[in-house]
Design a protein around this motif. Structure first.
Motif, PDB file in Angstrom:
ATOM      1  N   ASN B 100       5.299  -1.117 -11.982  1.00  0.00           N
ATOM      2  CA  ASN B 100       5.630  -2.161 -13.157  1.00  0.00           C
ATOM      3  C   ASN B 100       4.358  -3.060 -13.219  1.00  0.00           C
ATOM      4  O   ASN B 100       4.432  -3.943 -12.497  1.00  0.00           O
ATOM      5  CB  ASN B 100       6.906  -2.497 -13.163  1.00  0.00           C
ATOM      6  N   GLY B 101       3.626  -2.476 -14.029  1.00  0.00           N
ATOM      7  CA  GLY B 101       2.612  -3.639 -14.228  1.00  0.00           C
ATOM      8  C   GLY B 101       1.176  -3.302 -13.649  1.00  0.00           C
ATOM      9  O   GLY B 101       0.888  -2.782 -12.921  1.00  0.00           O
ATOM     10  N   THR B 102       0.317  -4.487 -13.764  1.00  0.00           N
ATOM     11  CA  THR B 102      -1.049  -4.384 -13.336  1.00  0.00           C
ATOM     12  C   THR B 102      -1.074  -4.350 -11.940  1.00  0.00           C
ATOM     13  O   THR B 102      -0.608  -5.264 -11.061  1.00  0.00           O
ATOM     14  CB  THR B 102      -1.876  -5.704 -13.984  1.00  0.00           C
ATOM     15  N   ILE B 103      -2.055  -3.535 -11.237  1.00  0.00           N
ATOM     16  CA  ILE B 103      -2.366  -3.497  -9.911  1.00  0.00           C
ATOM     17  C   ILE B 103      -4.023  -4.061  -9.636  1.00  0.00           C
ATOM     18  O   ILE B 103      -4.895  -3.509 -10.192  1.00  0.00           O
ATOM     19  CB  ILE B 103      -2.261  -2.108  -9.272  1.00  0.00           C
ATOM     20  N   THR B 104      -3.986  -5.286  -9.109  1.00  0.00           N
ATOM     21  CA  THR B 104      -5.437  -5.719  -8.875  1.00  0.00           C
ATOM     22  C   THR B 104      -5.921  -5.360  -7.423  1.00  0.00           C
ATOM     23  O   THR B 104      -5.234  -4.755  -6.659  1.00  0.00           O
ATOM     24  CB  THR B 104      -5.204  -7.271  -8.651  1.00  0.00           C
ATOM     25  N   SER B 105      -7.162  -5.563  -7.178  1.00  0.00           N
ATOM     26  CA  SER B 105      -7.729  -5.196  -6.229  1.00  0.00           C
ATOM     27  C   SER B 105      -7.084  -5.864  -4.854  1.00  0.00           C
ATOM     28  O   SER B 105      -7.158  -5.211  -3.665  1.00  0.00           O
ATOM     29  CB  SER B 105      -9.511  -5.622  -6.095  1.00  0.00           C
ATOM     30  N   LYS B 106      -6.724  -6.862  -4.937  1.00  0.00           N
ATOM     31  CA  LYS B 106      -5.954  -7.568  -4.148  1.00  0.00           C
ATOM     32  C   LYS B 106      -4.669  -6.932  -3.558  1.00  0.00           C
ATOM     33  O   LYS B 106      -4.296  -6.975  -2.506  1.00  0.00           O
ATOM     34  CB  LYS B 106      -5.924  -9.073  -4.122  1.00  0.00           C
ATOM     35  N   MET B 107      -3.932  -6.435  -4.784  1.00  0.00           N
ATOM     36  CA  MET B 107      -2.573  -6.012  -4.483  1.00  0.00           C
ATOM     37  C   MET B 107      -2.771  -4.403  -4.133  1.00  0.00           C
ATOM     38  O   MET B 107      -1.836  -3.972  -3.582  1.00  0.00           O
ATOM     39  CB  MET B 107      -2.096  -5.899  -5.984  1.00  0.00           C
ATOM     40  N   ALA B 108      -3.855  -3.850  -4.204  1.00  0.00           N
ATOM     41  CA  ALA B 108      -4.005  -2.577  -3.989  1.00  0.00           C
ATOM     42  C   ALA B 108      -3.416  -2.041  -2.537  1.00  0.00           C
ATOM     43  O   ALA B 108      -2.626  -1.160  -2.276  1.00  0.00           O
ATOM     44  CB  ALA B 108      -5.252  -2.079  -4.083  1.00  0.00           C
ATOM     45  N   PRO B 109      -4.126  -2.800  -1.327  1.00  0.00           N
ATOM     46  CA  PRO B 109      -3.455  -2.394  -0.072  1.00  0.00           C
ATOM     47  C   PRO B 109      -2.203  -2.748   0.085  1.00  0.00           C
ATOM     48  O   PRO B 109      -1.620  -1.889   0.816  1.00  0.00           O
ATOM     49  CB  PRO B 109      -4.226  -3.388   0.862  1.00  0.00           C
ATOM     50  N   VAL B 110      -1.438  -3.466  -0.594  1.00  0.00           N
ATOM     51  CA  VAL B 110      -0.152  -3.664  -0.417  1.00  0.00           C
ATOM     52  C   VAL B 110       0.807  -2.835  -0.808  1.00  0.00           C
ATOM     53  O   VAL B 110       1.749  -2.242  -0.403  1.00  0.00           O
ATOM     54  CB  VAL B 110       0.127  -5.246  -1.160  1.00  0.00           C
ATOM     55  N   VAL B 111       0.457  -2.391  -2.253  1.00  0.00           N
ATOM     56  CA  VAL B 111       0.908  -1.384  -2.975  1.00  0.00           C
ATOM     57  C   VAL B 111       1.161  -0.034  -1.808  1.00  0.00           C
ATOM     58  O   VAL B 111       1.902   0.770  -1.842  1.00  0.00           O
ATOM     59  CB  VAL B 111       0.274  -0.734  -4.182  1.00  0.00           C
ATOM     60  N   LYS B 112      -0.475   0.258  -1.544  1.00  0.00           N
ATOM     61  CA  LYS B 112      -0.465   1.503  -0.604  1.00  0.00           C
ATOM     62  C   LYS B 112       0.488   1.556   0.526  1.00  0.00           C
ATOM     63  O   LYS B 112       1.073   2.345   1.247  1.00  0.00           O
ATOM     64  CB  LYS B 112      -1.817   1.405  -0.022  1.00  0.00           C
ATOM     65  N   ARG B 113       0.372   0.037   1.240  1.00  0.00           N
ATOM     66  CA  ARG B 113       1.379   0.020   2.400  1.00  0.00           C
ATOM     67  C   ARG B 113       2.808   0.107   2.023  1.00  0.00           C
ATOM     68  O   ARG B 113       3.631   0.673   2.777  1.00  0.00           O
ATOM     69  CB  ARG B 113       1.310  -1.576   2.786  1.00  0.00           C
ATOM     70  N   LEU B 114       3.192  -0.229   1.040  1.00  0.00           N
ATOM     71  CA  LEU B 114       4.828  -0.101   0.403  1.00  0.00           C
ATOM     72  C   LEU B 114       5.095   1.331   0.516  1.00  0.00           C
ATOM     73  O   LEU B 114       5.934   1.901   0.744  1.00  0.00           O
ATOM     74  CB  LEU B 114       4.845  -0.798  -0.862  1.00  0.00           C
ATOM     75  N   TYR B 115       4.053   2.103  -0.311  1.00  0.00           N
ATOM     76  CA  TYR B 115       4.275   3.498  -0.527  1.00  0.00           C
ATOM     77  C   TYR B 115       4.553   4.122   0.743  1.00  0.00           C
ATOM     78  O   TYR B 115       5.046   4.969   1.203  1.00  0.00           O
ATOM     79  CB  TYR B 115       2.819   3.986  -1.285  1.00  0.00           C
ATOM     80  N   ASP B 116       3.362   3.899   1.690  1.00  0.00           N
ATOM     81  CA  ASP B 116       3.519   4.150   2.981  1.00  0.00           C
ATOM     82  C   ASP B 116       4.853   4.200   3.909  1.00  0.00           C
ATOM     83  O   ASP B 116       5.473   4.937   4.663  1.00  0.00           O
ATOM     84  CB  ASP B 116       2.419   4.069   3.977  1.00  0.00           C
ATOM     85  N   GLN B 117       5.392   2.942   3.597  1.00  0.00           N
ATOM     86  CA  GLN B 117       6.677   2.660   4.200  1.00  0.00           C
ATOM     87  C   GLN B 117       7.955   3.376   3.628  1.00  0.00           C
ATOM     88  O   GLN B 117       8.979   3.411   4.351  1.00  0.00           O
ATOM     89  CB  GLN B 117       6.846   1.358   4.105  1.00  0.00           C
ATOM     90  N   MET B 118       7.771   3.959   2.400  1.00  0.00           N
ATOM     91  CA  MET B 118       9.065   4.845   1.838  1.00  0.00           C
ATOM     92  C   MET B 118       9.033   6.072   2.610  1.00  0.00           C
ATOM     93  O   MET B 118       7.963   6.631   3.264  1.00  0.00           O
ATOM     94  CB  MET B 118       8.677   5.032   0.413  1.00  0.00           C
ATOM     95  N   CYS B 119      10.260   6.404   2.714  1.00  0.00           N
ATOM     96  CA  CYS B 119      10.518   7.775   3.381  1.00  0.00           C
ATOM     97  C   CYS B 119      10.610   8.933   2.477  1.00  0.00           C
ATOM     98  O   CYS B 119      10.819   8.715   1.157  1.00  0.00           O
ATOM     99  CB  CYS B 119      12.036   7.768   3.829  1.00  0.00           C
ATOM    100  N   ASP B 120      10.323   9.961   2.917  1.00  0.00           N
ATOM    101  CA  ASP B 120      10.180  11.291   2.224  1.00  0.00           C
ATOM    102  C   ASP B 120      11.496  11.697   1.954  1.00  0.00           C
ATOM    103  O   ASP B 120      12.790  11.330   2.716  1.00  0.00           O
ATOM    104  CB  ASP B 120       9.691  12.363   2.999  1.00  0.00           C
ATOM    105  N   PRO B 121      11.844  12.276   0.728  1.00  0.00           N
ATOM    106  CA  PRO B 121      10.655  12.611  -0.513  1.00  0.00           C
ATOM    107  C   PRO B 121      10.799  11.430  -1.248  1.00  0.00           C
ATOM    108  O   PRO B 121      11.723  10.823  -1.410  1.00  0.00           O
ATOM    109  CB  PRO B 121      11.794  13.798  -1.095  1.00  0.00           C
ATOM    110  N   LYS B 122       9.605  11.113  -1.682  1.00  0.00           N
ATOM    111  CA  LYS B 122       9.320   9.844  -2.503  1.00  0.00           C
ATOM    112  C   LYS B 122       8.610  10.250  -3.768  1.00  0.00           C
ATOM    113  O   LYS B 122       7.917  11.272  -3.662  1.00  0.00           O
ATOM    114  CB  LYS B 122       8.621   8.809  -1.847  1.00  0.00           C
TER     115      LYS B 122
END
Ligand code: SF4
Lengths: 525, 216
Positions: B100-122
């Protein structure tokens, strides 16, 4: 009424003394600090000072750094607490180094960012083309720059946190920080010792974007900044441009804007209530709040077509005329929905023992502190500072209505909460006085097809949902602004968080942050 | 303001096709009816049915769209009706990442990390113009032009912000997608086993590692 400003130009050597003298004269509130790149003239800063006593007179001081490549200016951190974070912002965008500033780090951008994006000759896109994939290394050193006897820059490093501090990261992804705020919190046991806010996770470069847009286009971005003060932010920019061009809007527009602003304020305060309840674990109250908020959104939607991002104010008027049901709906809302809602809020939450214990006496800010930090809006008024611009620098139709400026004394979390609930009542009162006699008239003034603002600097401010929202506009007579700067309402609040939370429990941080009521995209812009 | 003479042409899915959910439903039924193993099919169907009706979103909101998301979660729109029961605050418990919302360059690694932390299936849903393409801020120096630059996205939900109804529609499309994931797989496939590549699949070392893991 013109909002043109003629800043007093001061040489860098005299800057500190001049500002100290002005502060002693009563201009003790640093309302806005705007960095600017004047091209040939060099880089510099405009300080906007205000008398925090009832007159709210303003004066502006401009100072241009001598060196264009490595500009330096003296710091004014010792005069105002808020200058600390404002100067970091200017450093981040323009690379102006403030001599003697204790903490010259970047504020919004990543530490490995190349260049200073707001400089006119910088091309941030090219220098930072890659989307970073690695986590940011957040450095723990502060830099303090001073000039030595030969006039060379010397850097003095000091740690941000004490050697043995235990630092907890709260955010950037945390449900109670209201967005992507990152607080590095040093704790001792359960007590907060120091907070270092780390910002910029939602910095979208709105100010830089605006420099390449025409005036009507810049309006679109205002709603996305403080989305719970969408009407007011847009109102501020429209007002600034209109006054700069000498356009008088019709009384009808003035009244419509006033009513819309107040509806927006109610919307924002209800959301404040809901989120605070949610953060403190009261989910039912959250649902109650949102139920009533939907009513405001319905009213907005009928007239404007938008719920959250409204795009209603336009240069010289408003976008659409009022919906035929508007008066009826608004009356129903202020006379039935809201009084009933408020009664419920008080019975379900205000009197709740758990909440009272968590709020009374927690995180107080004194009047001196809020002025020095520039915390306006509910946070300022809770501490007893009369800072409501609707009263002290009336605009739109606020001079035609009677209402009370709600203030409290102690400035703790409970007061900050009560200010907002009481302001809902006052907003209803304002609307009640206006809703029956909305004057007839045009809703849009005739404009030239291309909007051009005459050359000069302009400053306008409105009372947003959470404080003074200022717009600094500099024009070179073109169809797009040369520099557009927004005085963020939330930045001072986050800056004051360190002071407010010190020595309180880490759980109180949630209460204090919640009652401060900041919106992160408005801080980062 | 300048008025453009001809309306801009957008090459897109024809409107009728976009709204045609019946064909999709029929396709699912057909696929389920024909050609799959008689013993496993009902079980798969049950799993997918369960999965699609209990998608729990991760609370992740960076800006304005997040507020609309809160409205969707609140009483009037009440997304719990569709099984998006509650939002989870920990990526370990969330099934779907709603950007939900704008992803900035600074936020990008954080989003990626959150995604990686989620369990399959995602699953990932890009909500709002910003998450799809950068929205009103595409020209900004600090905004990622679409979250699909960093994550695989299942469903795009346009709007600025999307209305709650379209939000719910996007979530229902995701449900449909989940129901056929046996046949088409998902966008967010299982992550690669990191050991497979470094050690070499089938080697003695790898077998030992598996053994160790099982014992632990
Ligand atoms: S798409 Fe629009 S409403 Fe959503 S985050 Fe972006 S600007 Fe805000």
């Amino acid at each position: 009424m013109s909002n043109k400003i003629n800043p007093i130009v001061v040489a860098p050597e005299e800057l500190h003394d001049k500002l100290a003298a002005l502060k002693a004269e009563g201009y003790d509130f640093l309302e806005c600090l705007t960095g600017c790149d004047w091209g040939e003239e060099g880089l510099g800063v405009v300080y906007s000072l205000t008398k925090s006593s009832t007159t709210f007179e303003m004066t502006h001081v401009k100072c241009v750094a001598a060196d264009k490549e490595n500009p330096t200016l003296p710091t004014v951190c010792d005069l105002w607490d808020i200058a600390n974070i404002y100067e970091r912002e200017v450093y981040d965008f323009y690379g102006i180094i403030f001599l003697g500033h204790p903490d010259m780090r970047r504020l919004f951008l990543r530490e490995d960012w190349v260049g200073f994006p707001m400089r006119k000759n910088d091309c941030p896109e090219e220098k930072n083309a890659e989307i970073p994939t690695t986590n940011e290394d957040i450095s723990d050193t502060r830099h303090k720059y001073t000039l030595n006897a030969e006039g060379q820059l010397v850097c003095e490093d000091s740690p941000v946190f004490a050697e043995d501090a235990y630092v907890v990261n709260i955010g950037p992804q945390h449900p109670s920080t209201h967005g992507v705020l990152h607080l590095r919190t040093a704790i001792e046991g359960e007590r907060v010792k120091q907070i270092d806010p780390h910002l910029g996770y939602i910095h979208r470069g709105i100010e830089k974007l605006s420099e390449n847009m025409t005036y009507p286009q810049t309006l679109a971005l205002t709603d996305r900044m403080d989305y719970l003060g969408a009407m007011q932010t847009r109102h501020a920019l429209c007002m600034c441009i209109e006054q700069a061009m000498g356009i008088e809007v019709s009384p009808r527009v003035q009244v419509i804007r006033t009513i819309m602003d107040e509806l927006q304020r109610i919307d924002s305060h209800i959301l404040f209530f809901s989120c605070l309840c949610q953060d403190l674990g009261a989910t039912t109250a959250f649902l109650y709040g949102f139920r009533d908020r939907e009513e405001v959104l319905k009213i907005f939607e009928k007239t404007t077509g938008g719920r959250l991002i409204i795009n209603y104010n336009m240069i010289g008027g408003v976008a659409h005329d009022l919906h035929p049901d508007f008066v009826k709906d608004v009356k129903h809302f202020i006379n039935e929905t809201m009084p009933r809602g408020l009664k419920e809020y008080h019975s379900i939450f205000t009197g709740n023992v758990i909440f009272r214990n968590r709020a009374i006496g927690v995180g107080p800010l004194s009047k001196e502190q809020v002025i020095s930090y520039g915390c306006t809006g509910g946070t300022g008024r809770a501490a007893g500072w009369h800072c409501d611009l609707r009263k002290h620098r009336p605009y739109a139709a606020y001079d035609q209505v009677k209402f009370n400026e709600i203030t409290f004394e102690s400035g703790d979390s409970m007061d900050r909460y009560m200010v907002r609930l009481k302001e809902i009542e006052e907003s209803c009162e304002i609307i009640r006085q206006l809703i029956d006699n909305i004057p007839e008239g045009p809703i849009q003034e005739k404009l030239k097809p291309i909007v051009k603002v005459p050359e000069g600097c302009y400053y306008s401010a409105v009372e947003g949902s959470r404080g003074i929202l200022g717009v600094y506009l500099e024009s070179k007579g073109d169809k797009s602004p040369y520099r557009l700067h927004y005085r963020s309402t939330g930045l001072p609040l986050v800056a004051a968080l360190d002071e407010a939370c010190r020595d309180y429990m880490i759980a109180d941080l949630i209460t204090i942050g919640g009652t401060m009521d900041y919106i992160i995209p408005d801080i980062d812009r | 303001m300048a008025v453009r003479k001809s309306a801009p042409v957008i090459n897109n899915i024809p409107y009728e096709e976009f709204n045609d959910n019946e064909t999709l439903e029929k396709l699912i039924d057909e696929l389920n009816a024909g050609g799959v193993n008689a013993a496993v099919a009902p079980l798969d169907k049950l799993i997918d049915w369960g999965r699609s009706n209990s998608l729990w979103p991760l609370t992740f909101a960076t800006s304005c769209c997040g507020i609309e998301f809160m409205a969707v979660a609140a009483a009037r729109y009440d997304m719990a009706r569709f099984g998006f029961e509650i939002t989870r605050n920990s990526p370990r418990q969330g099934d779907v990442l709603l950007v939900n919302g704008t992803i900035t360059s600074k936020m990008a690694p954080v989003v990626k990390r959150l995604y990686d932390q989620m369990c399959d299936p995602k699953y990932v849903v890009a909500v709002g113009g910003c998450a799809i393409s950068g929205g009103p801020f595409t020209k900004s120096y600090h905004v990622v032009k679409g979250v699909d630059k960093i994550l695989p996205v299942d469903v795009y939900c346009p709007g600025c912000p999307p209305r709650p109804e379209s939000f719910l529609y996007a979530m229902m499309q995701l449900q449909r997608k989940v129901r056929v994931e046996n046949f088409f797989g998902t966008t967010n496939r299982k992550q690669k086993d990191p050991y497979k590549e470094t050690i070499g699949f089938g080697s003695a070392e790898y077998a030992e590692l598996l053994n160790q893991q099982e014992q632990a």
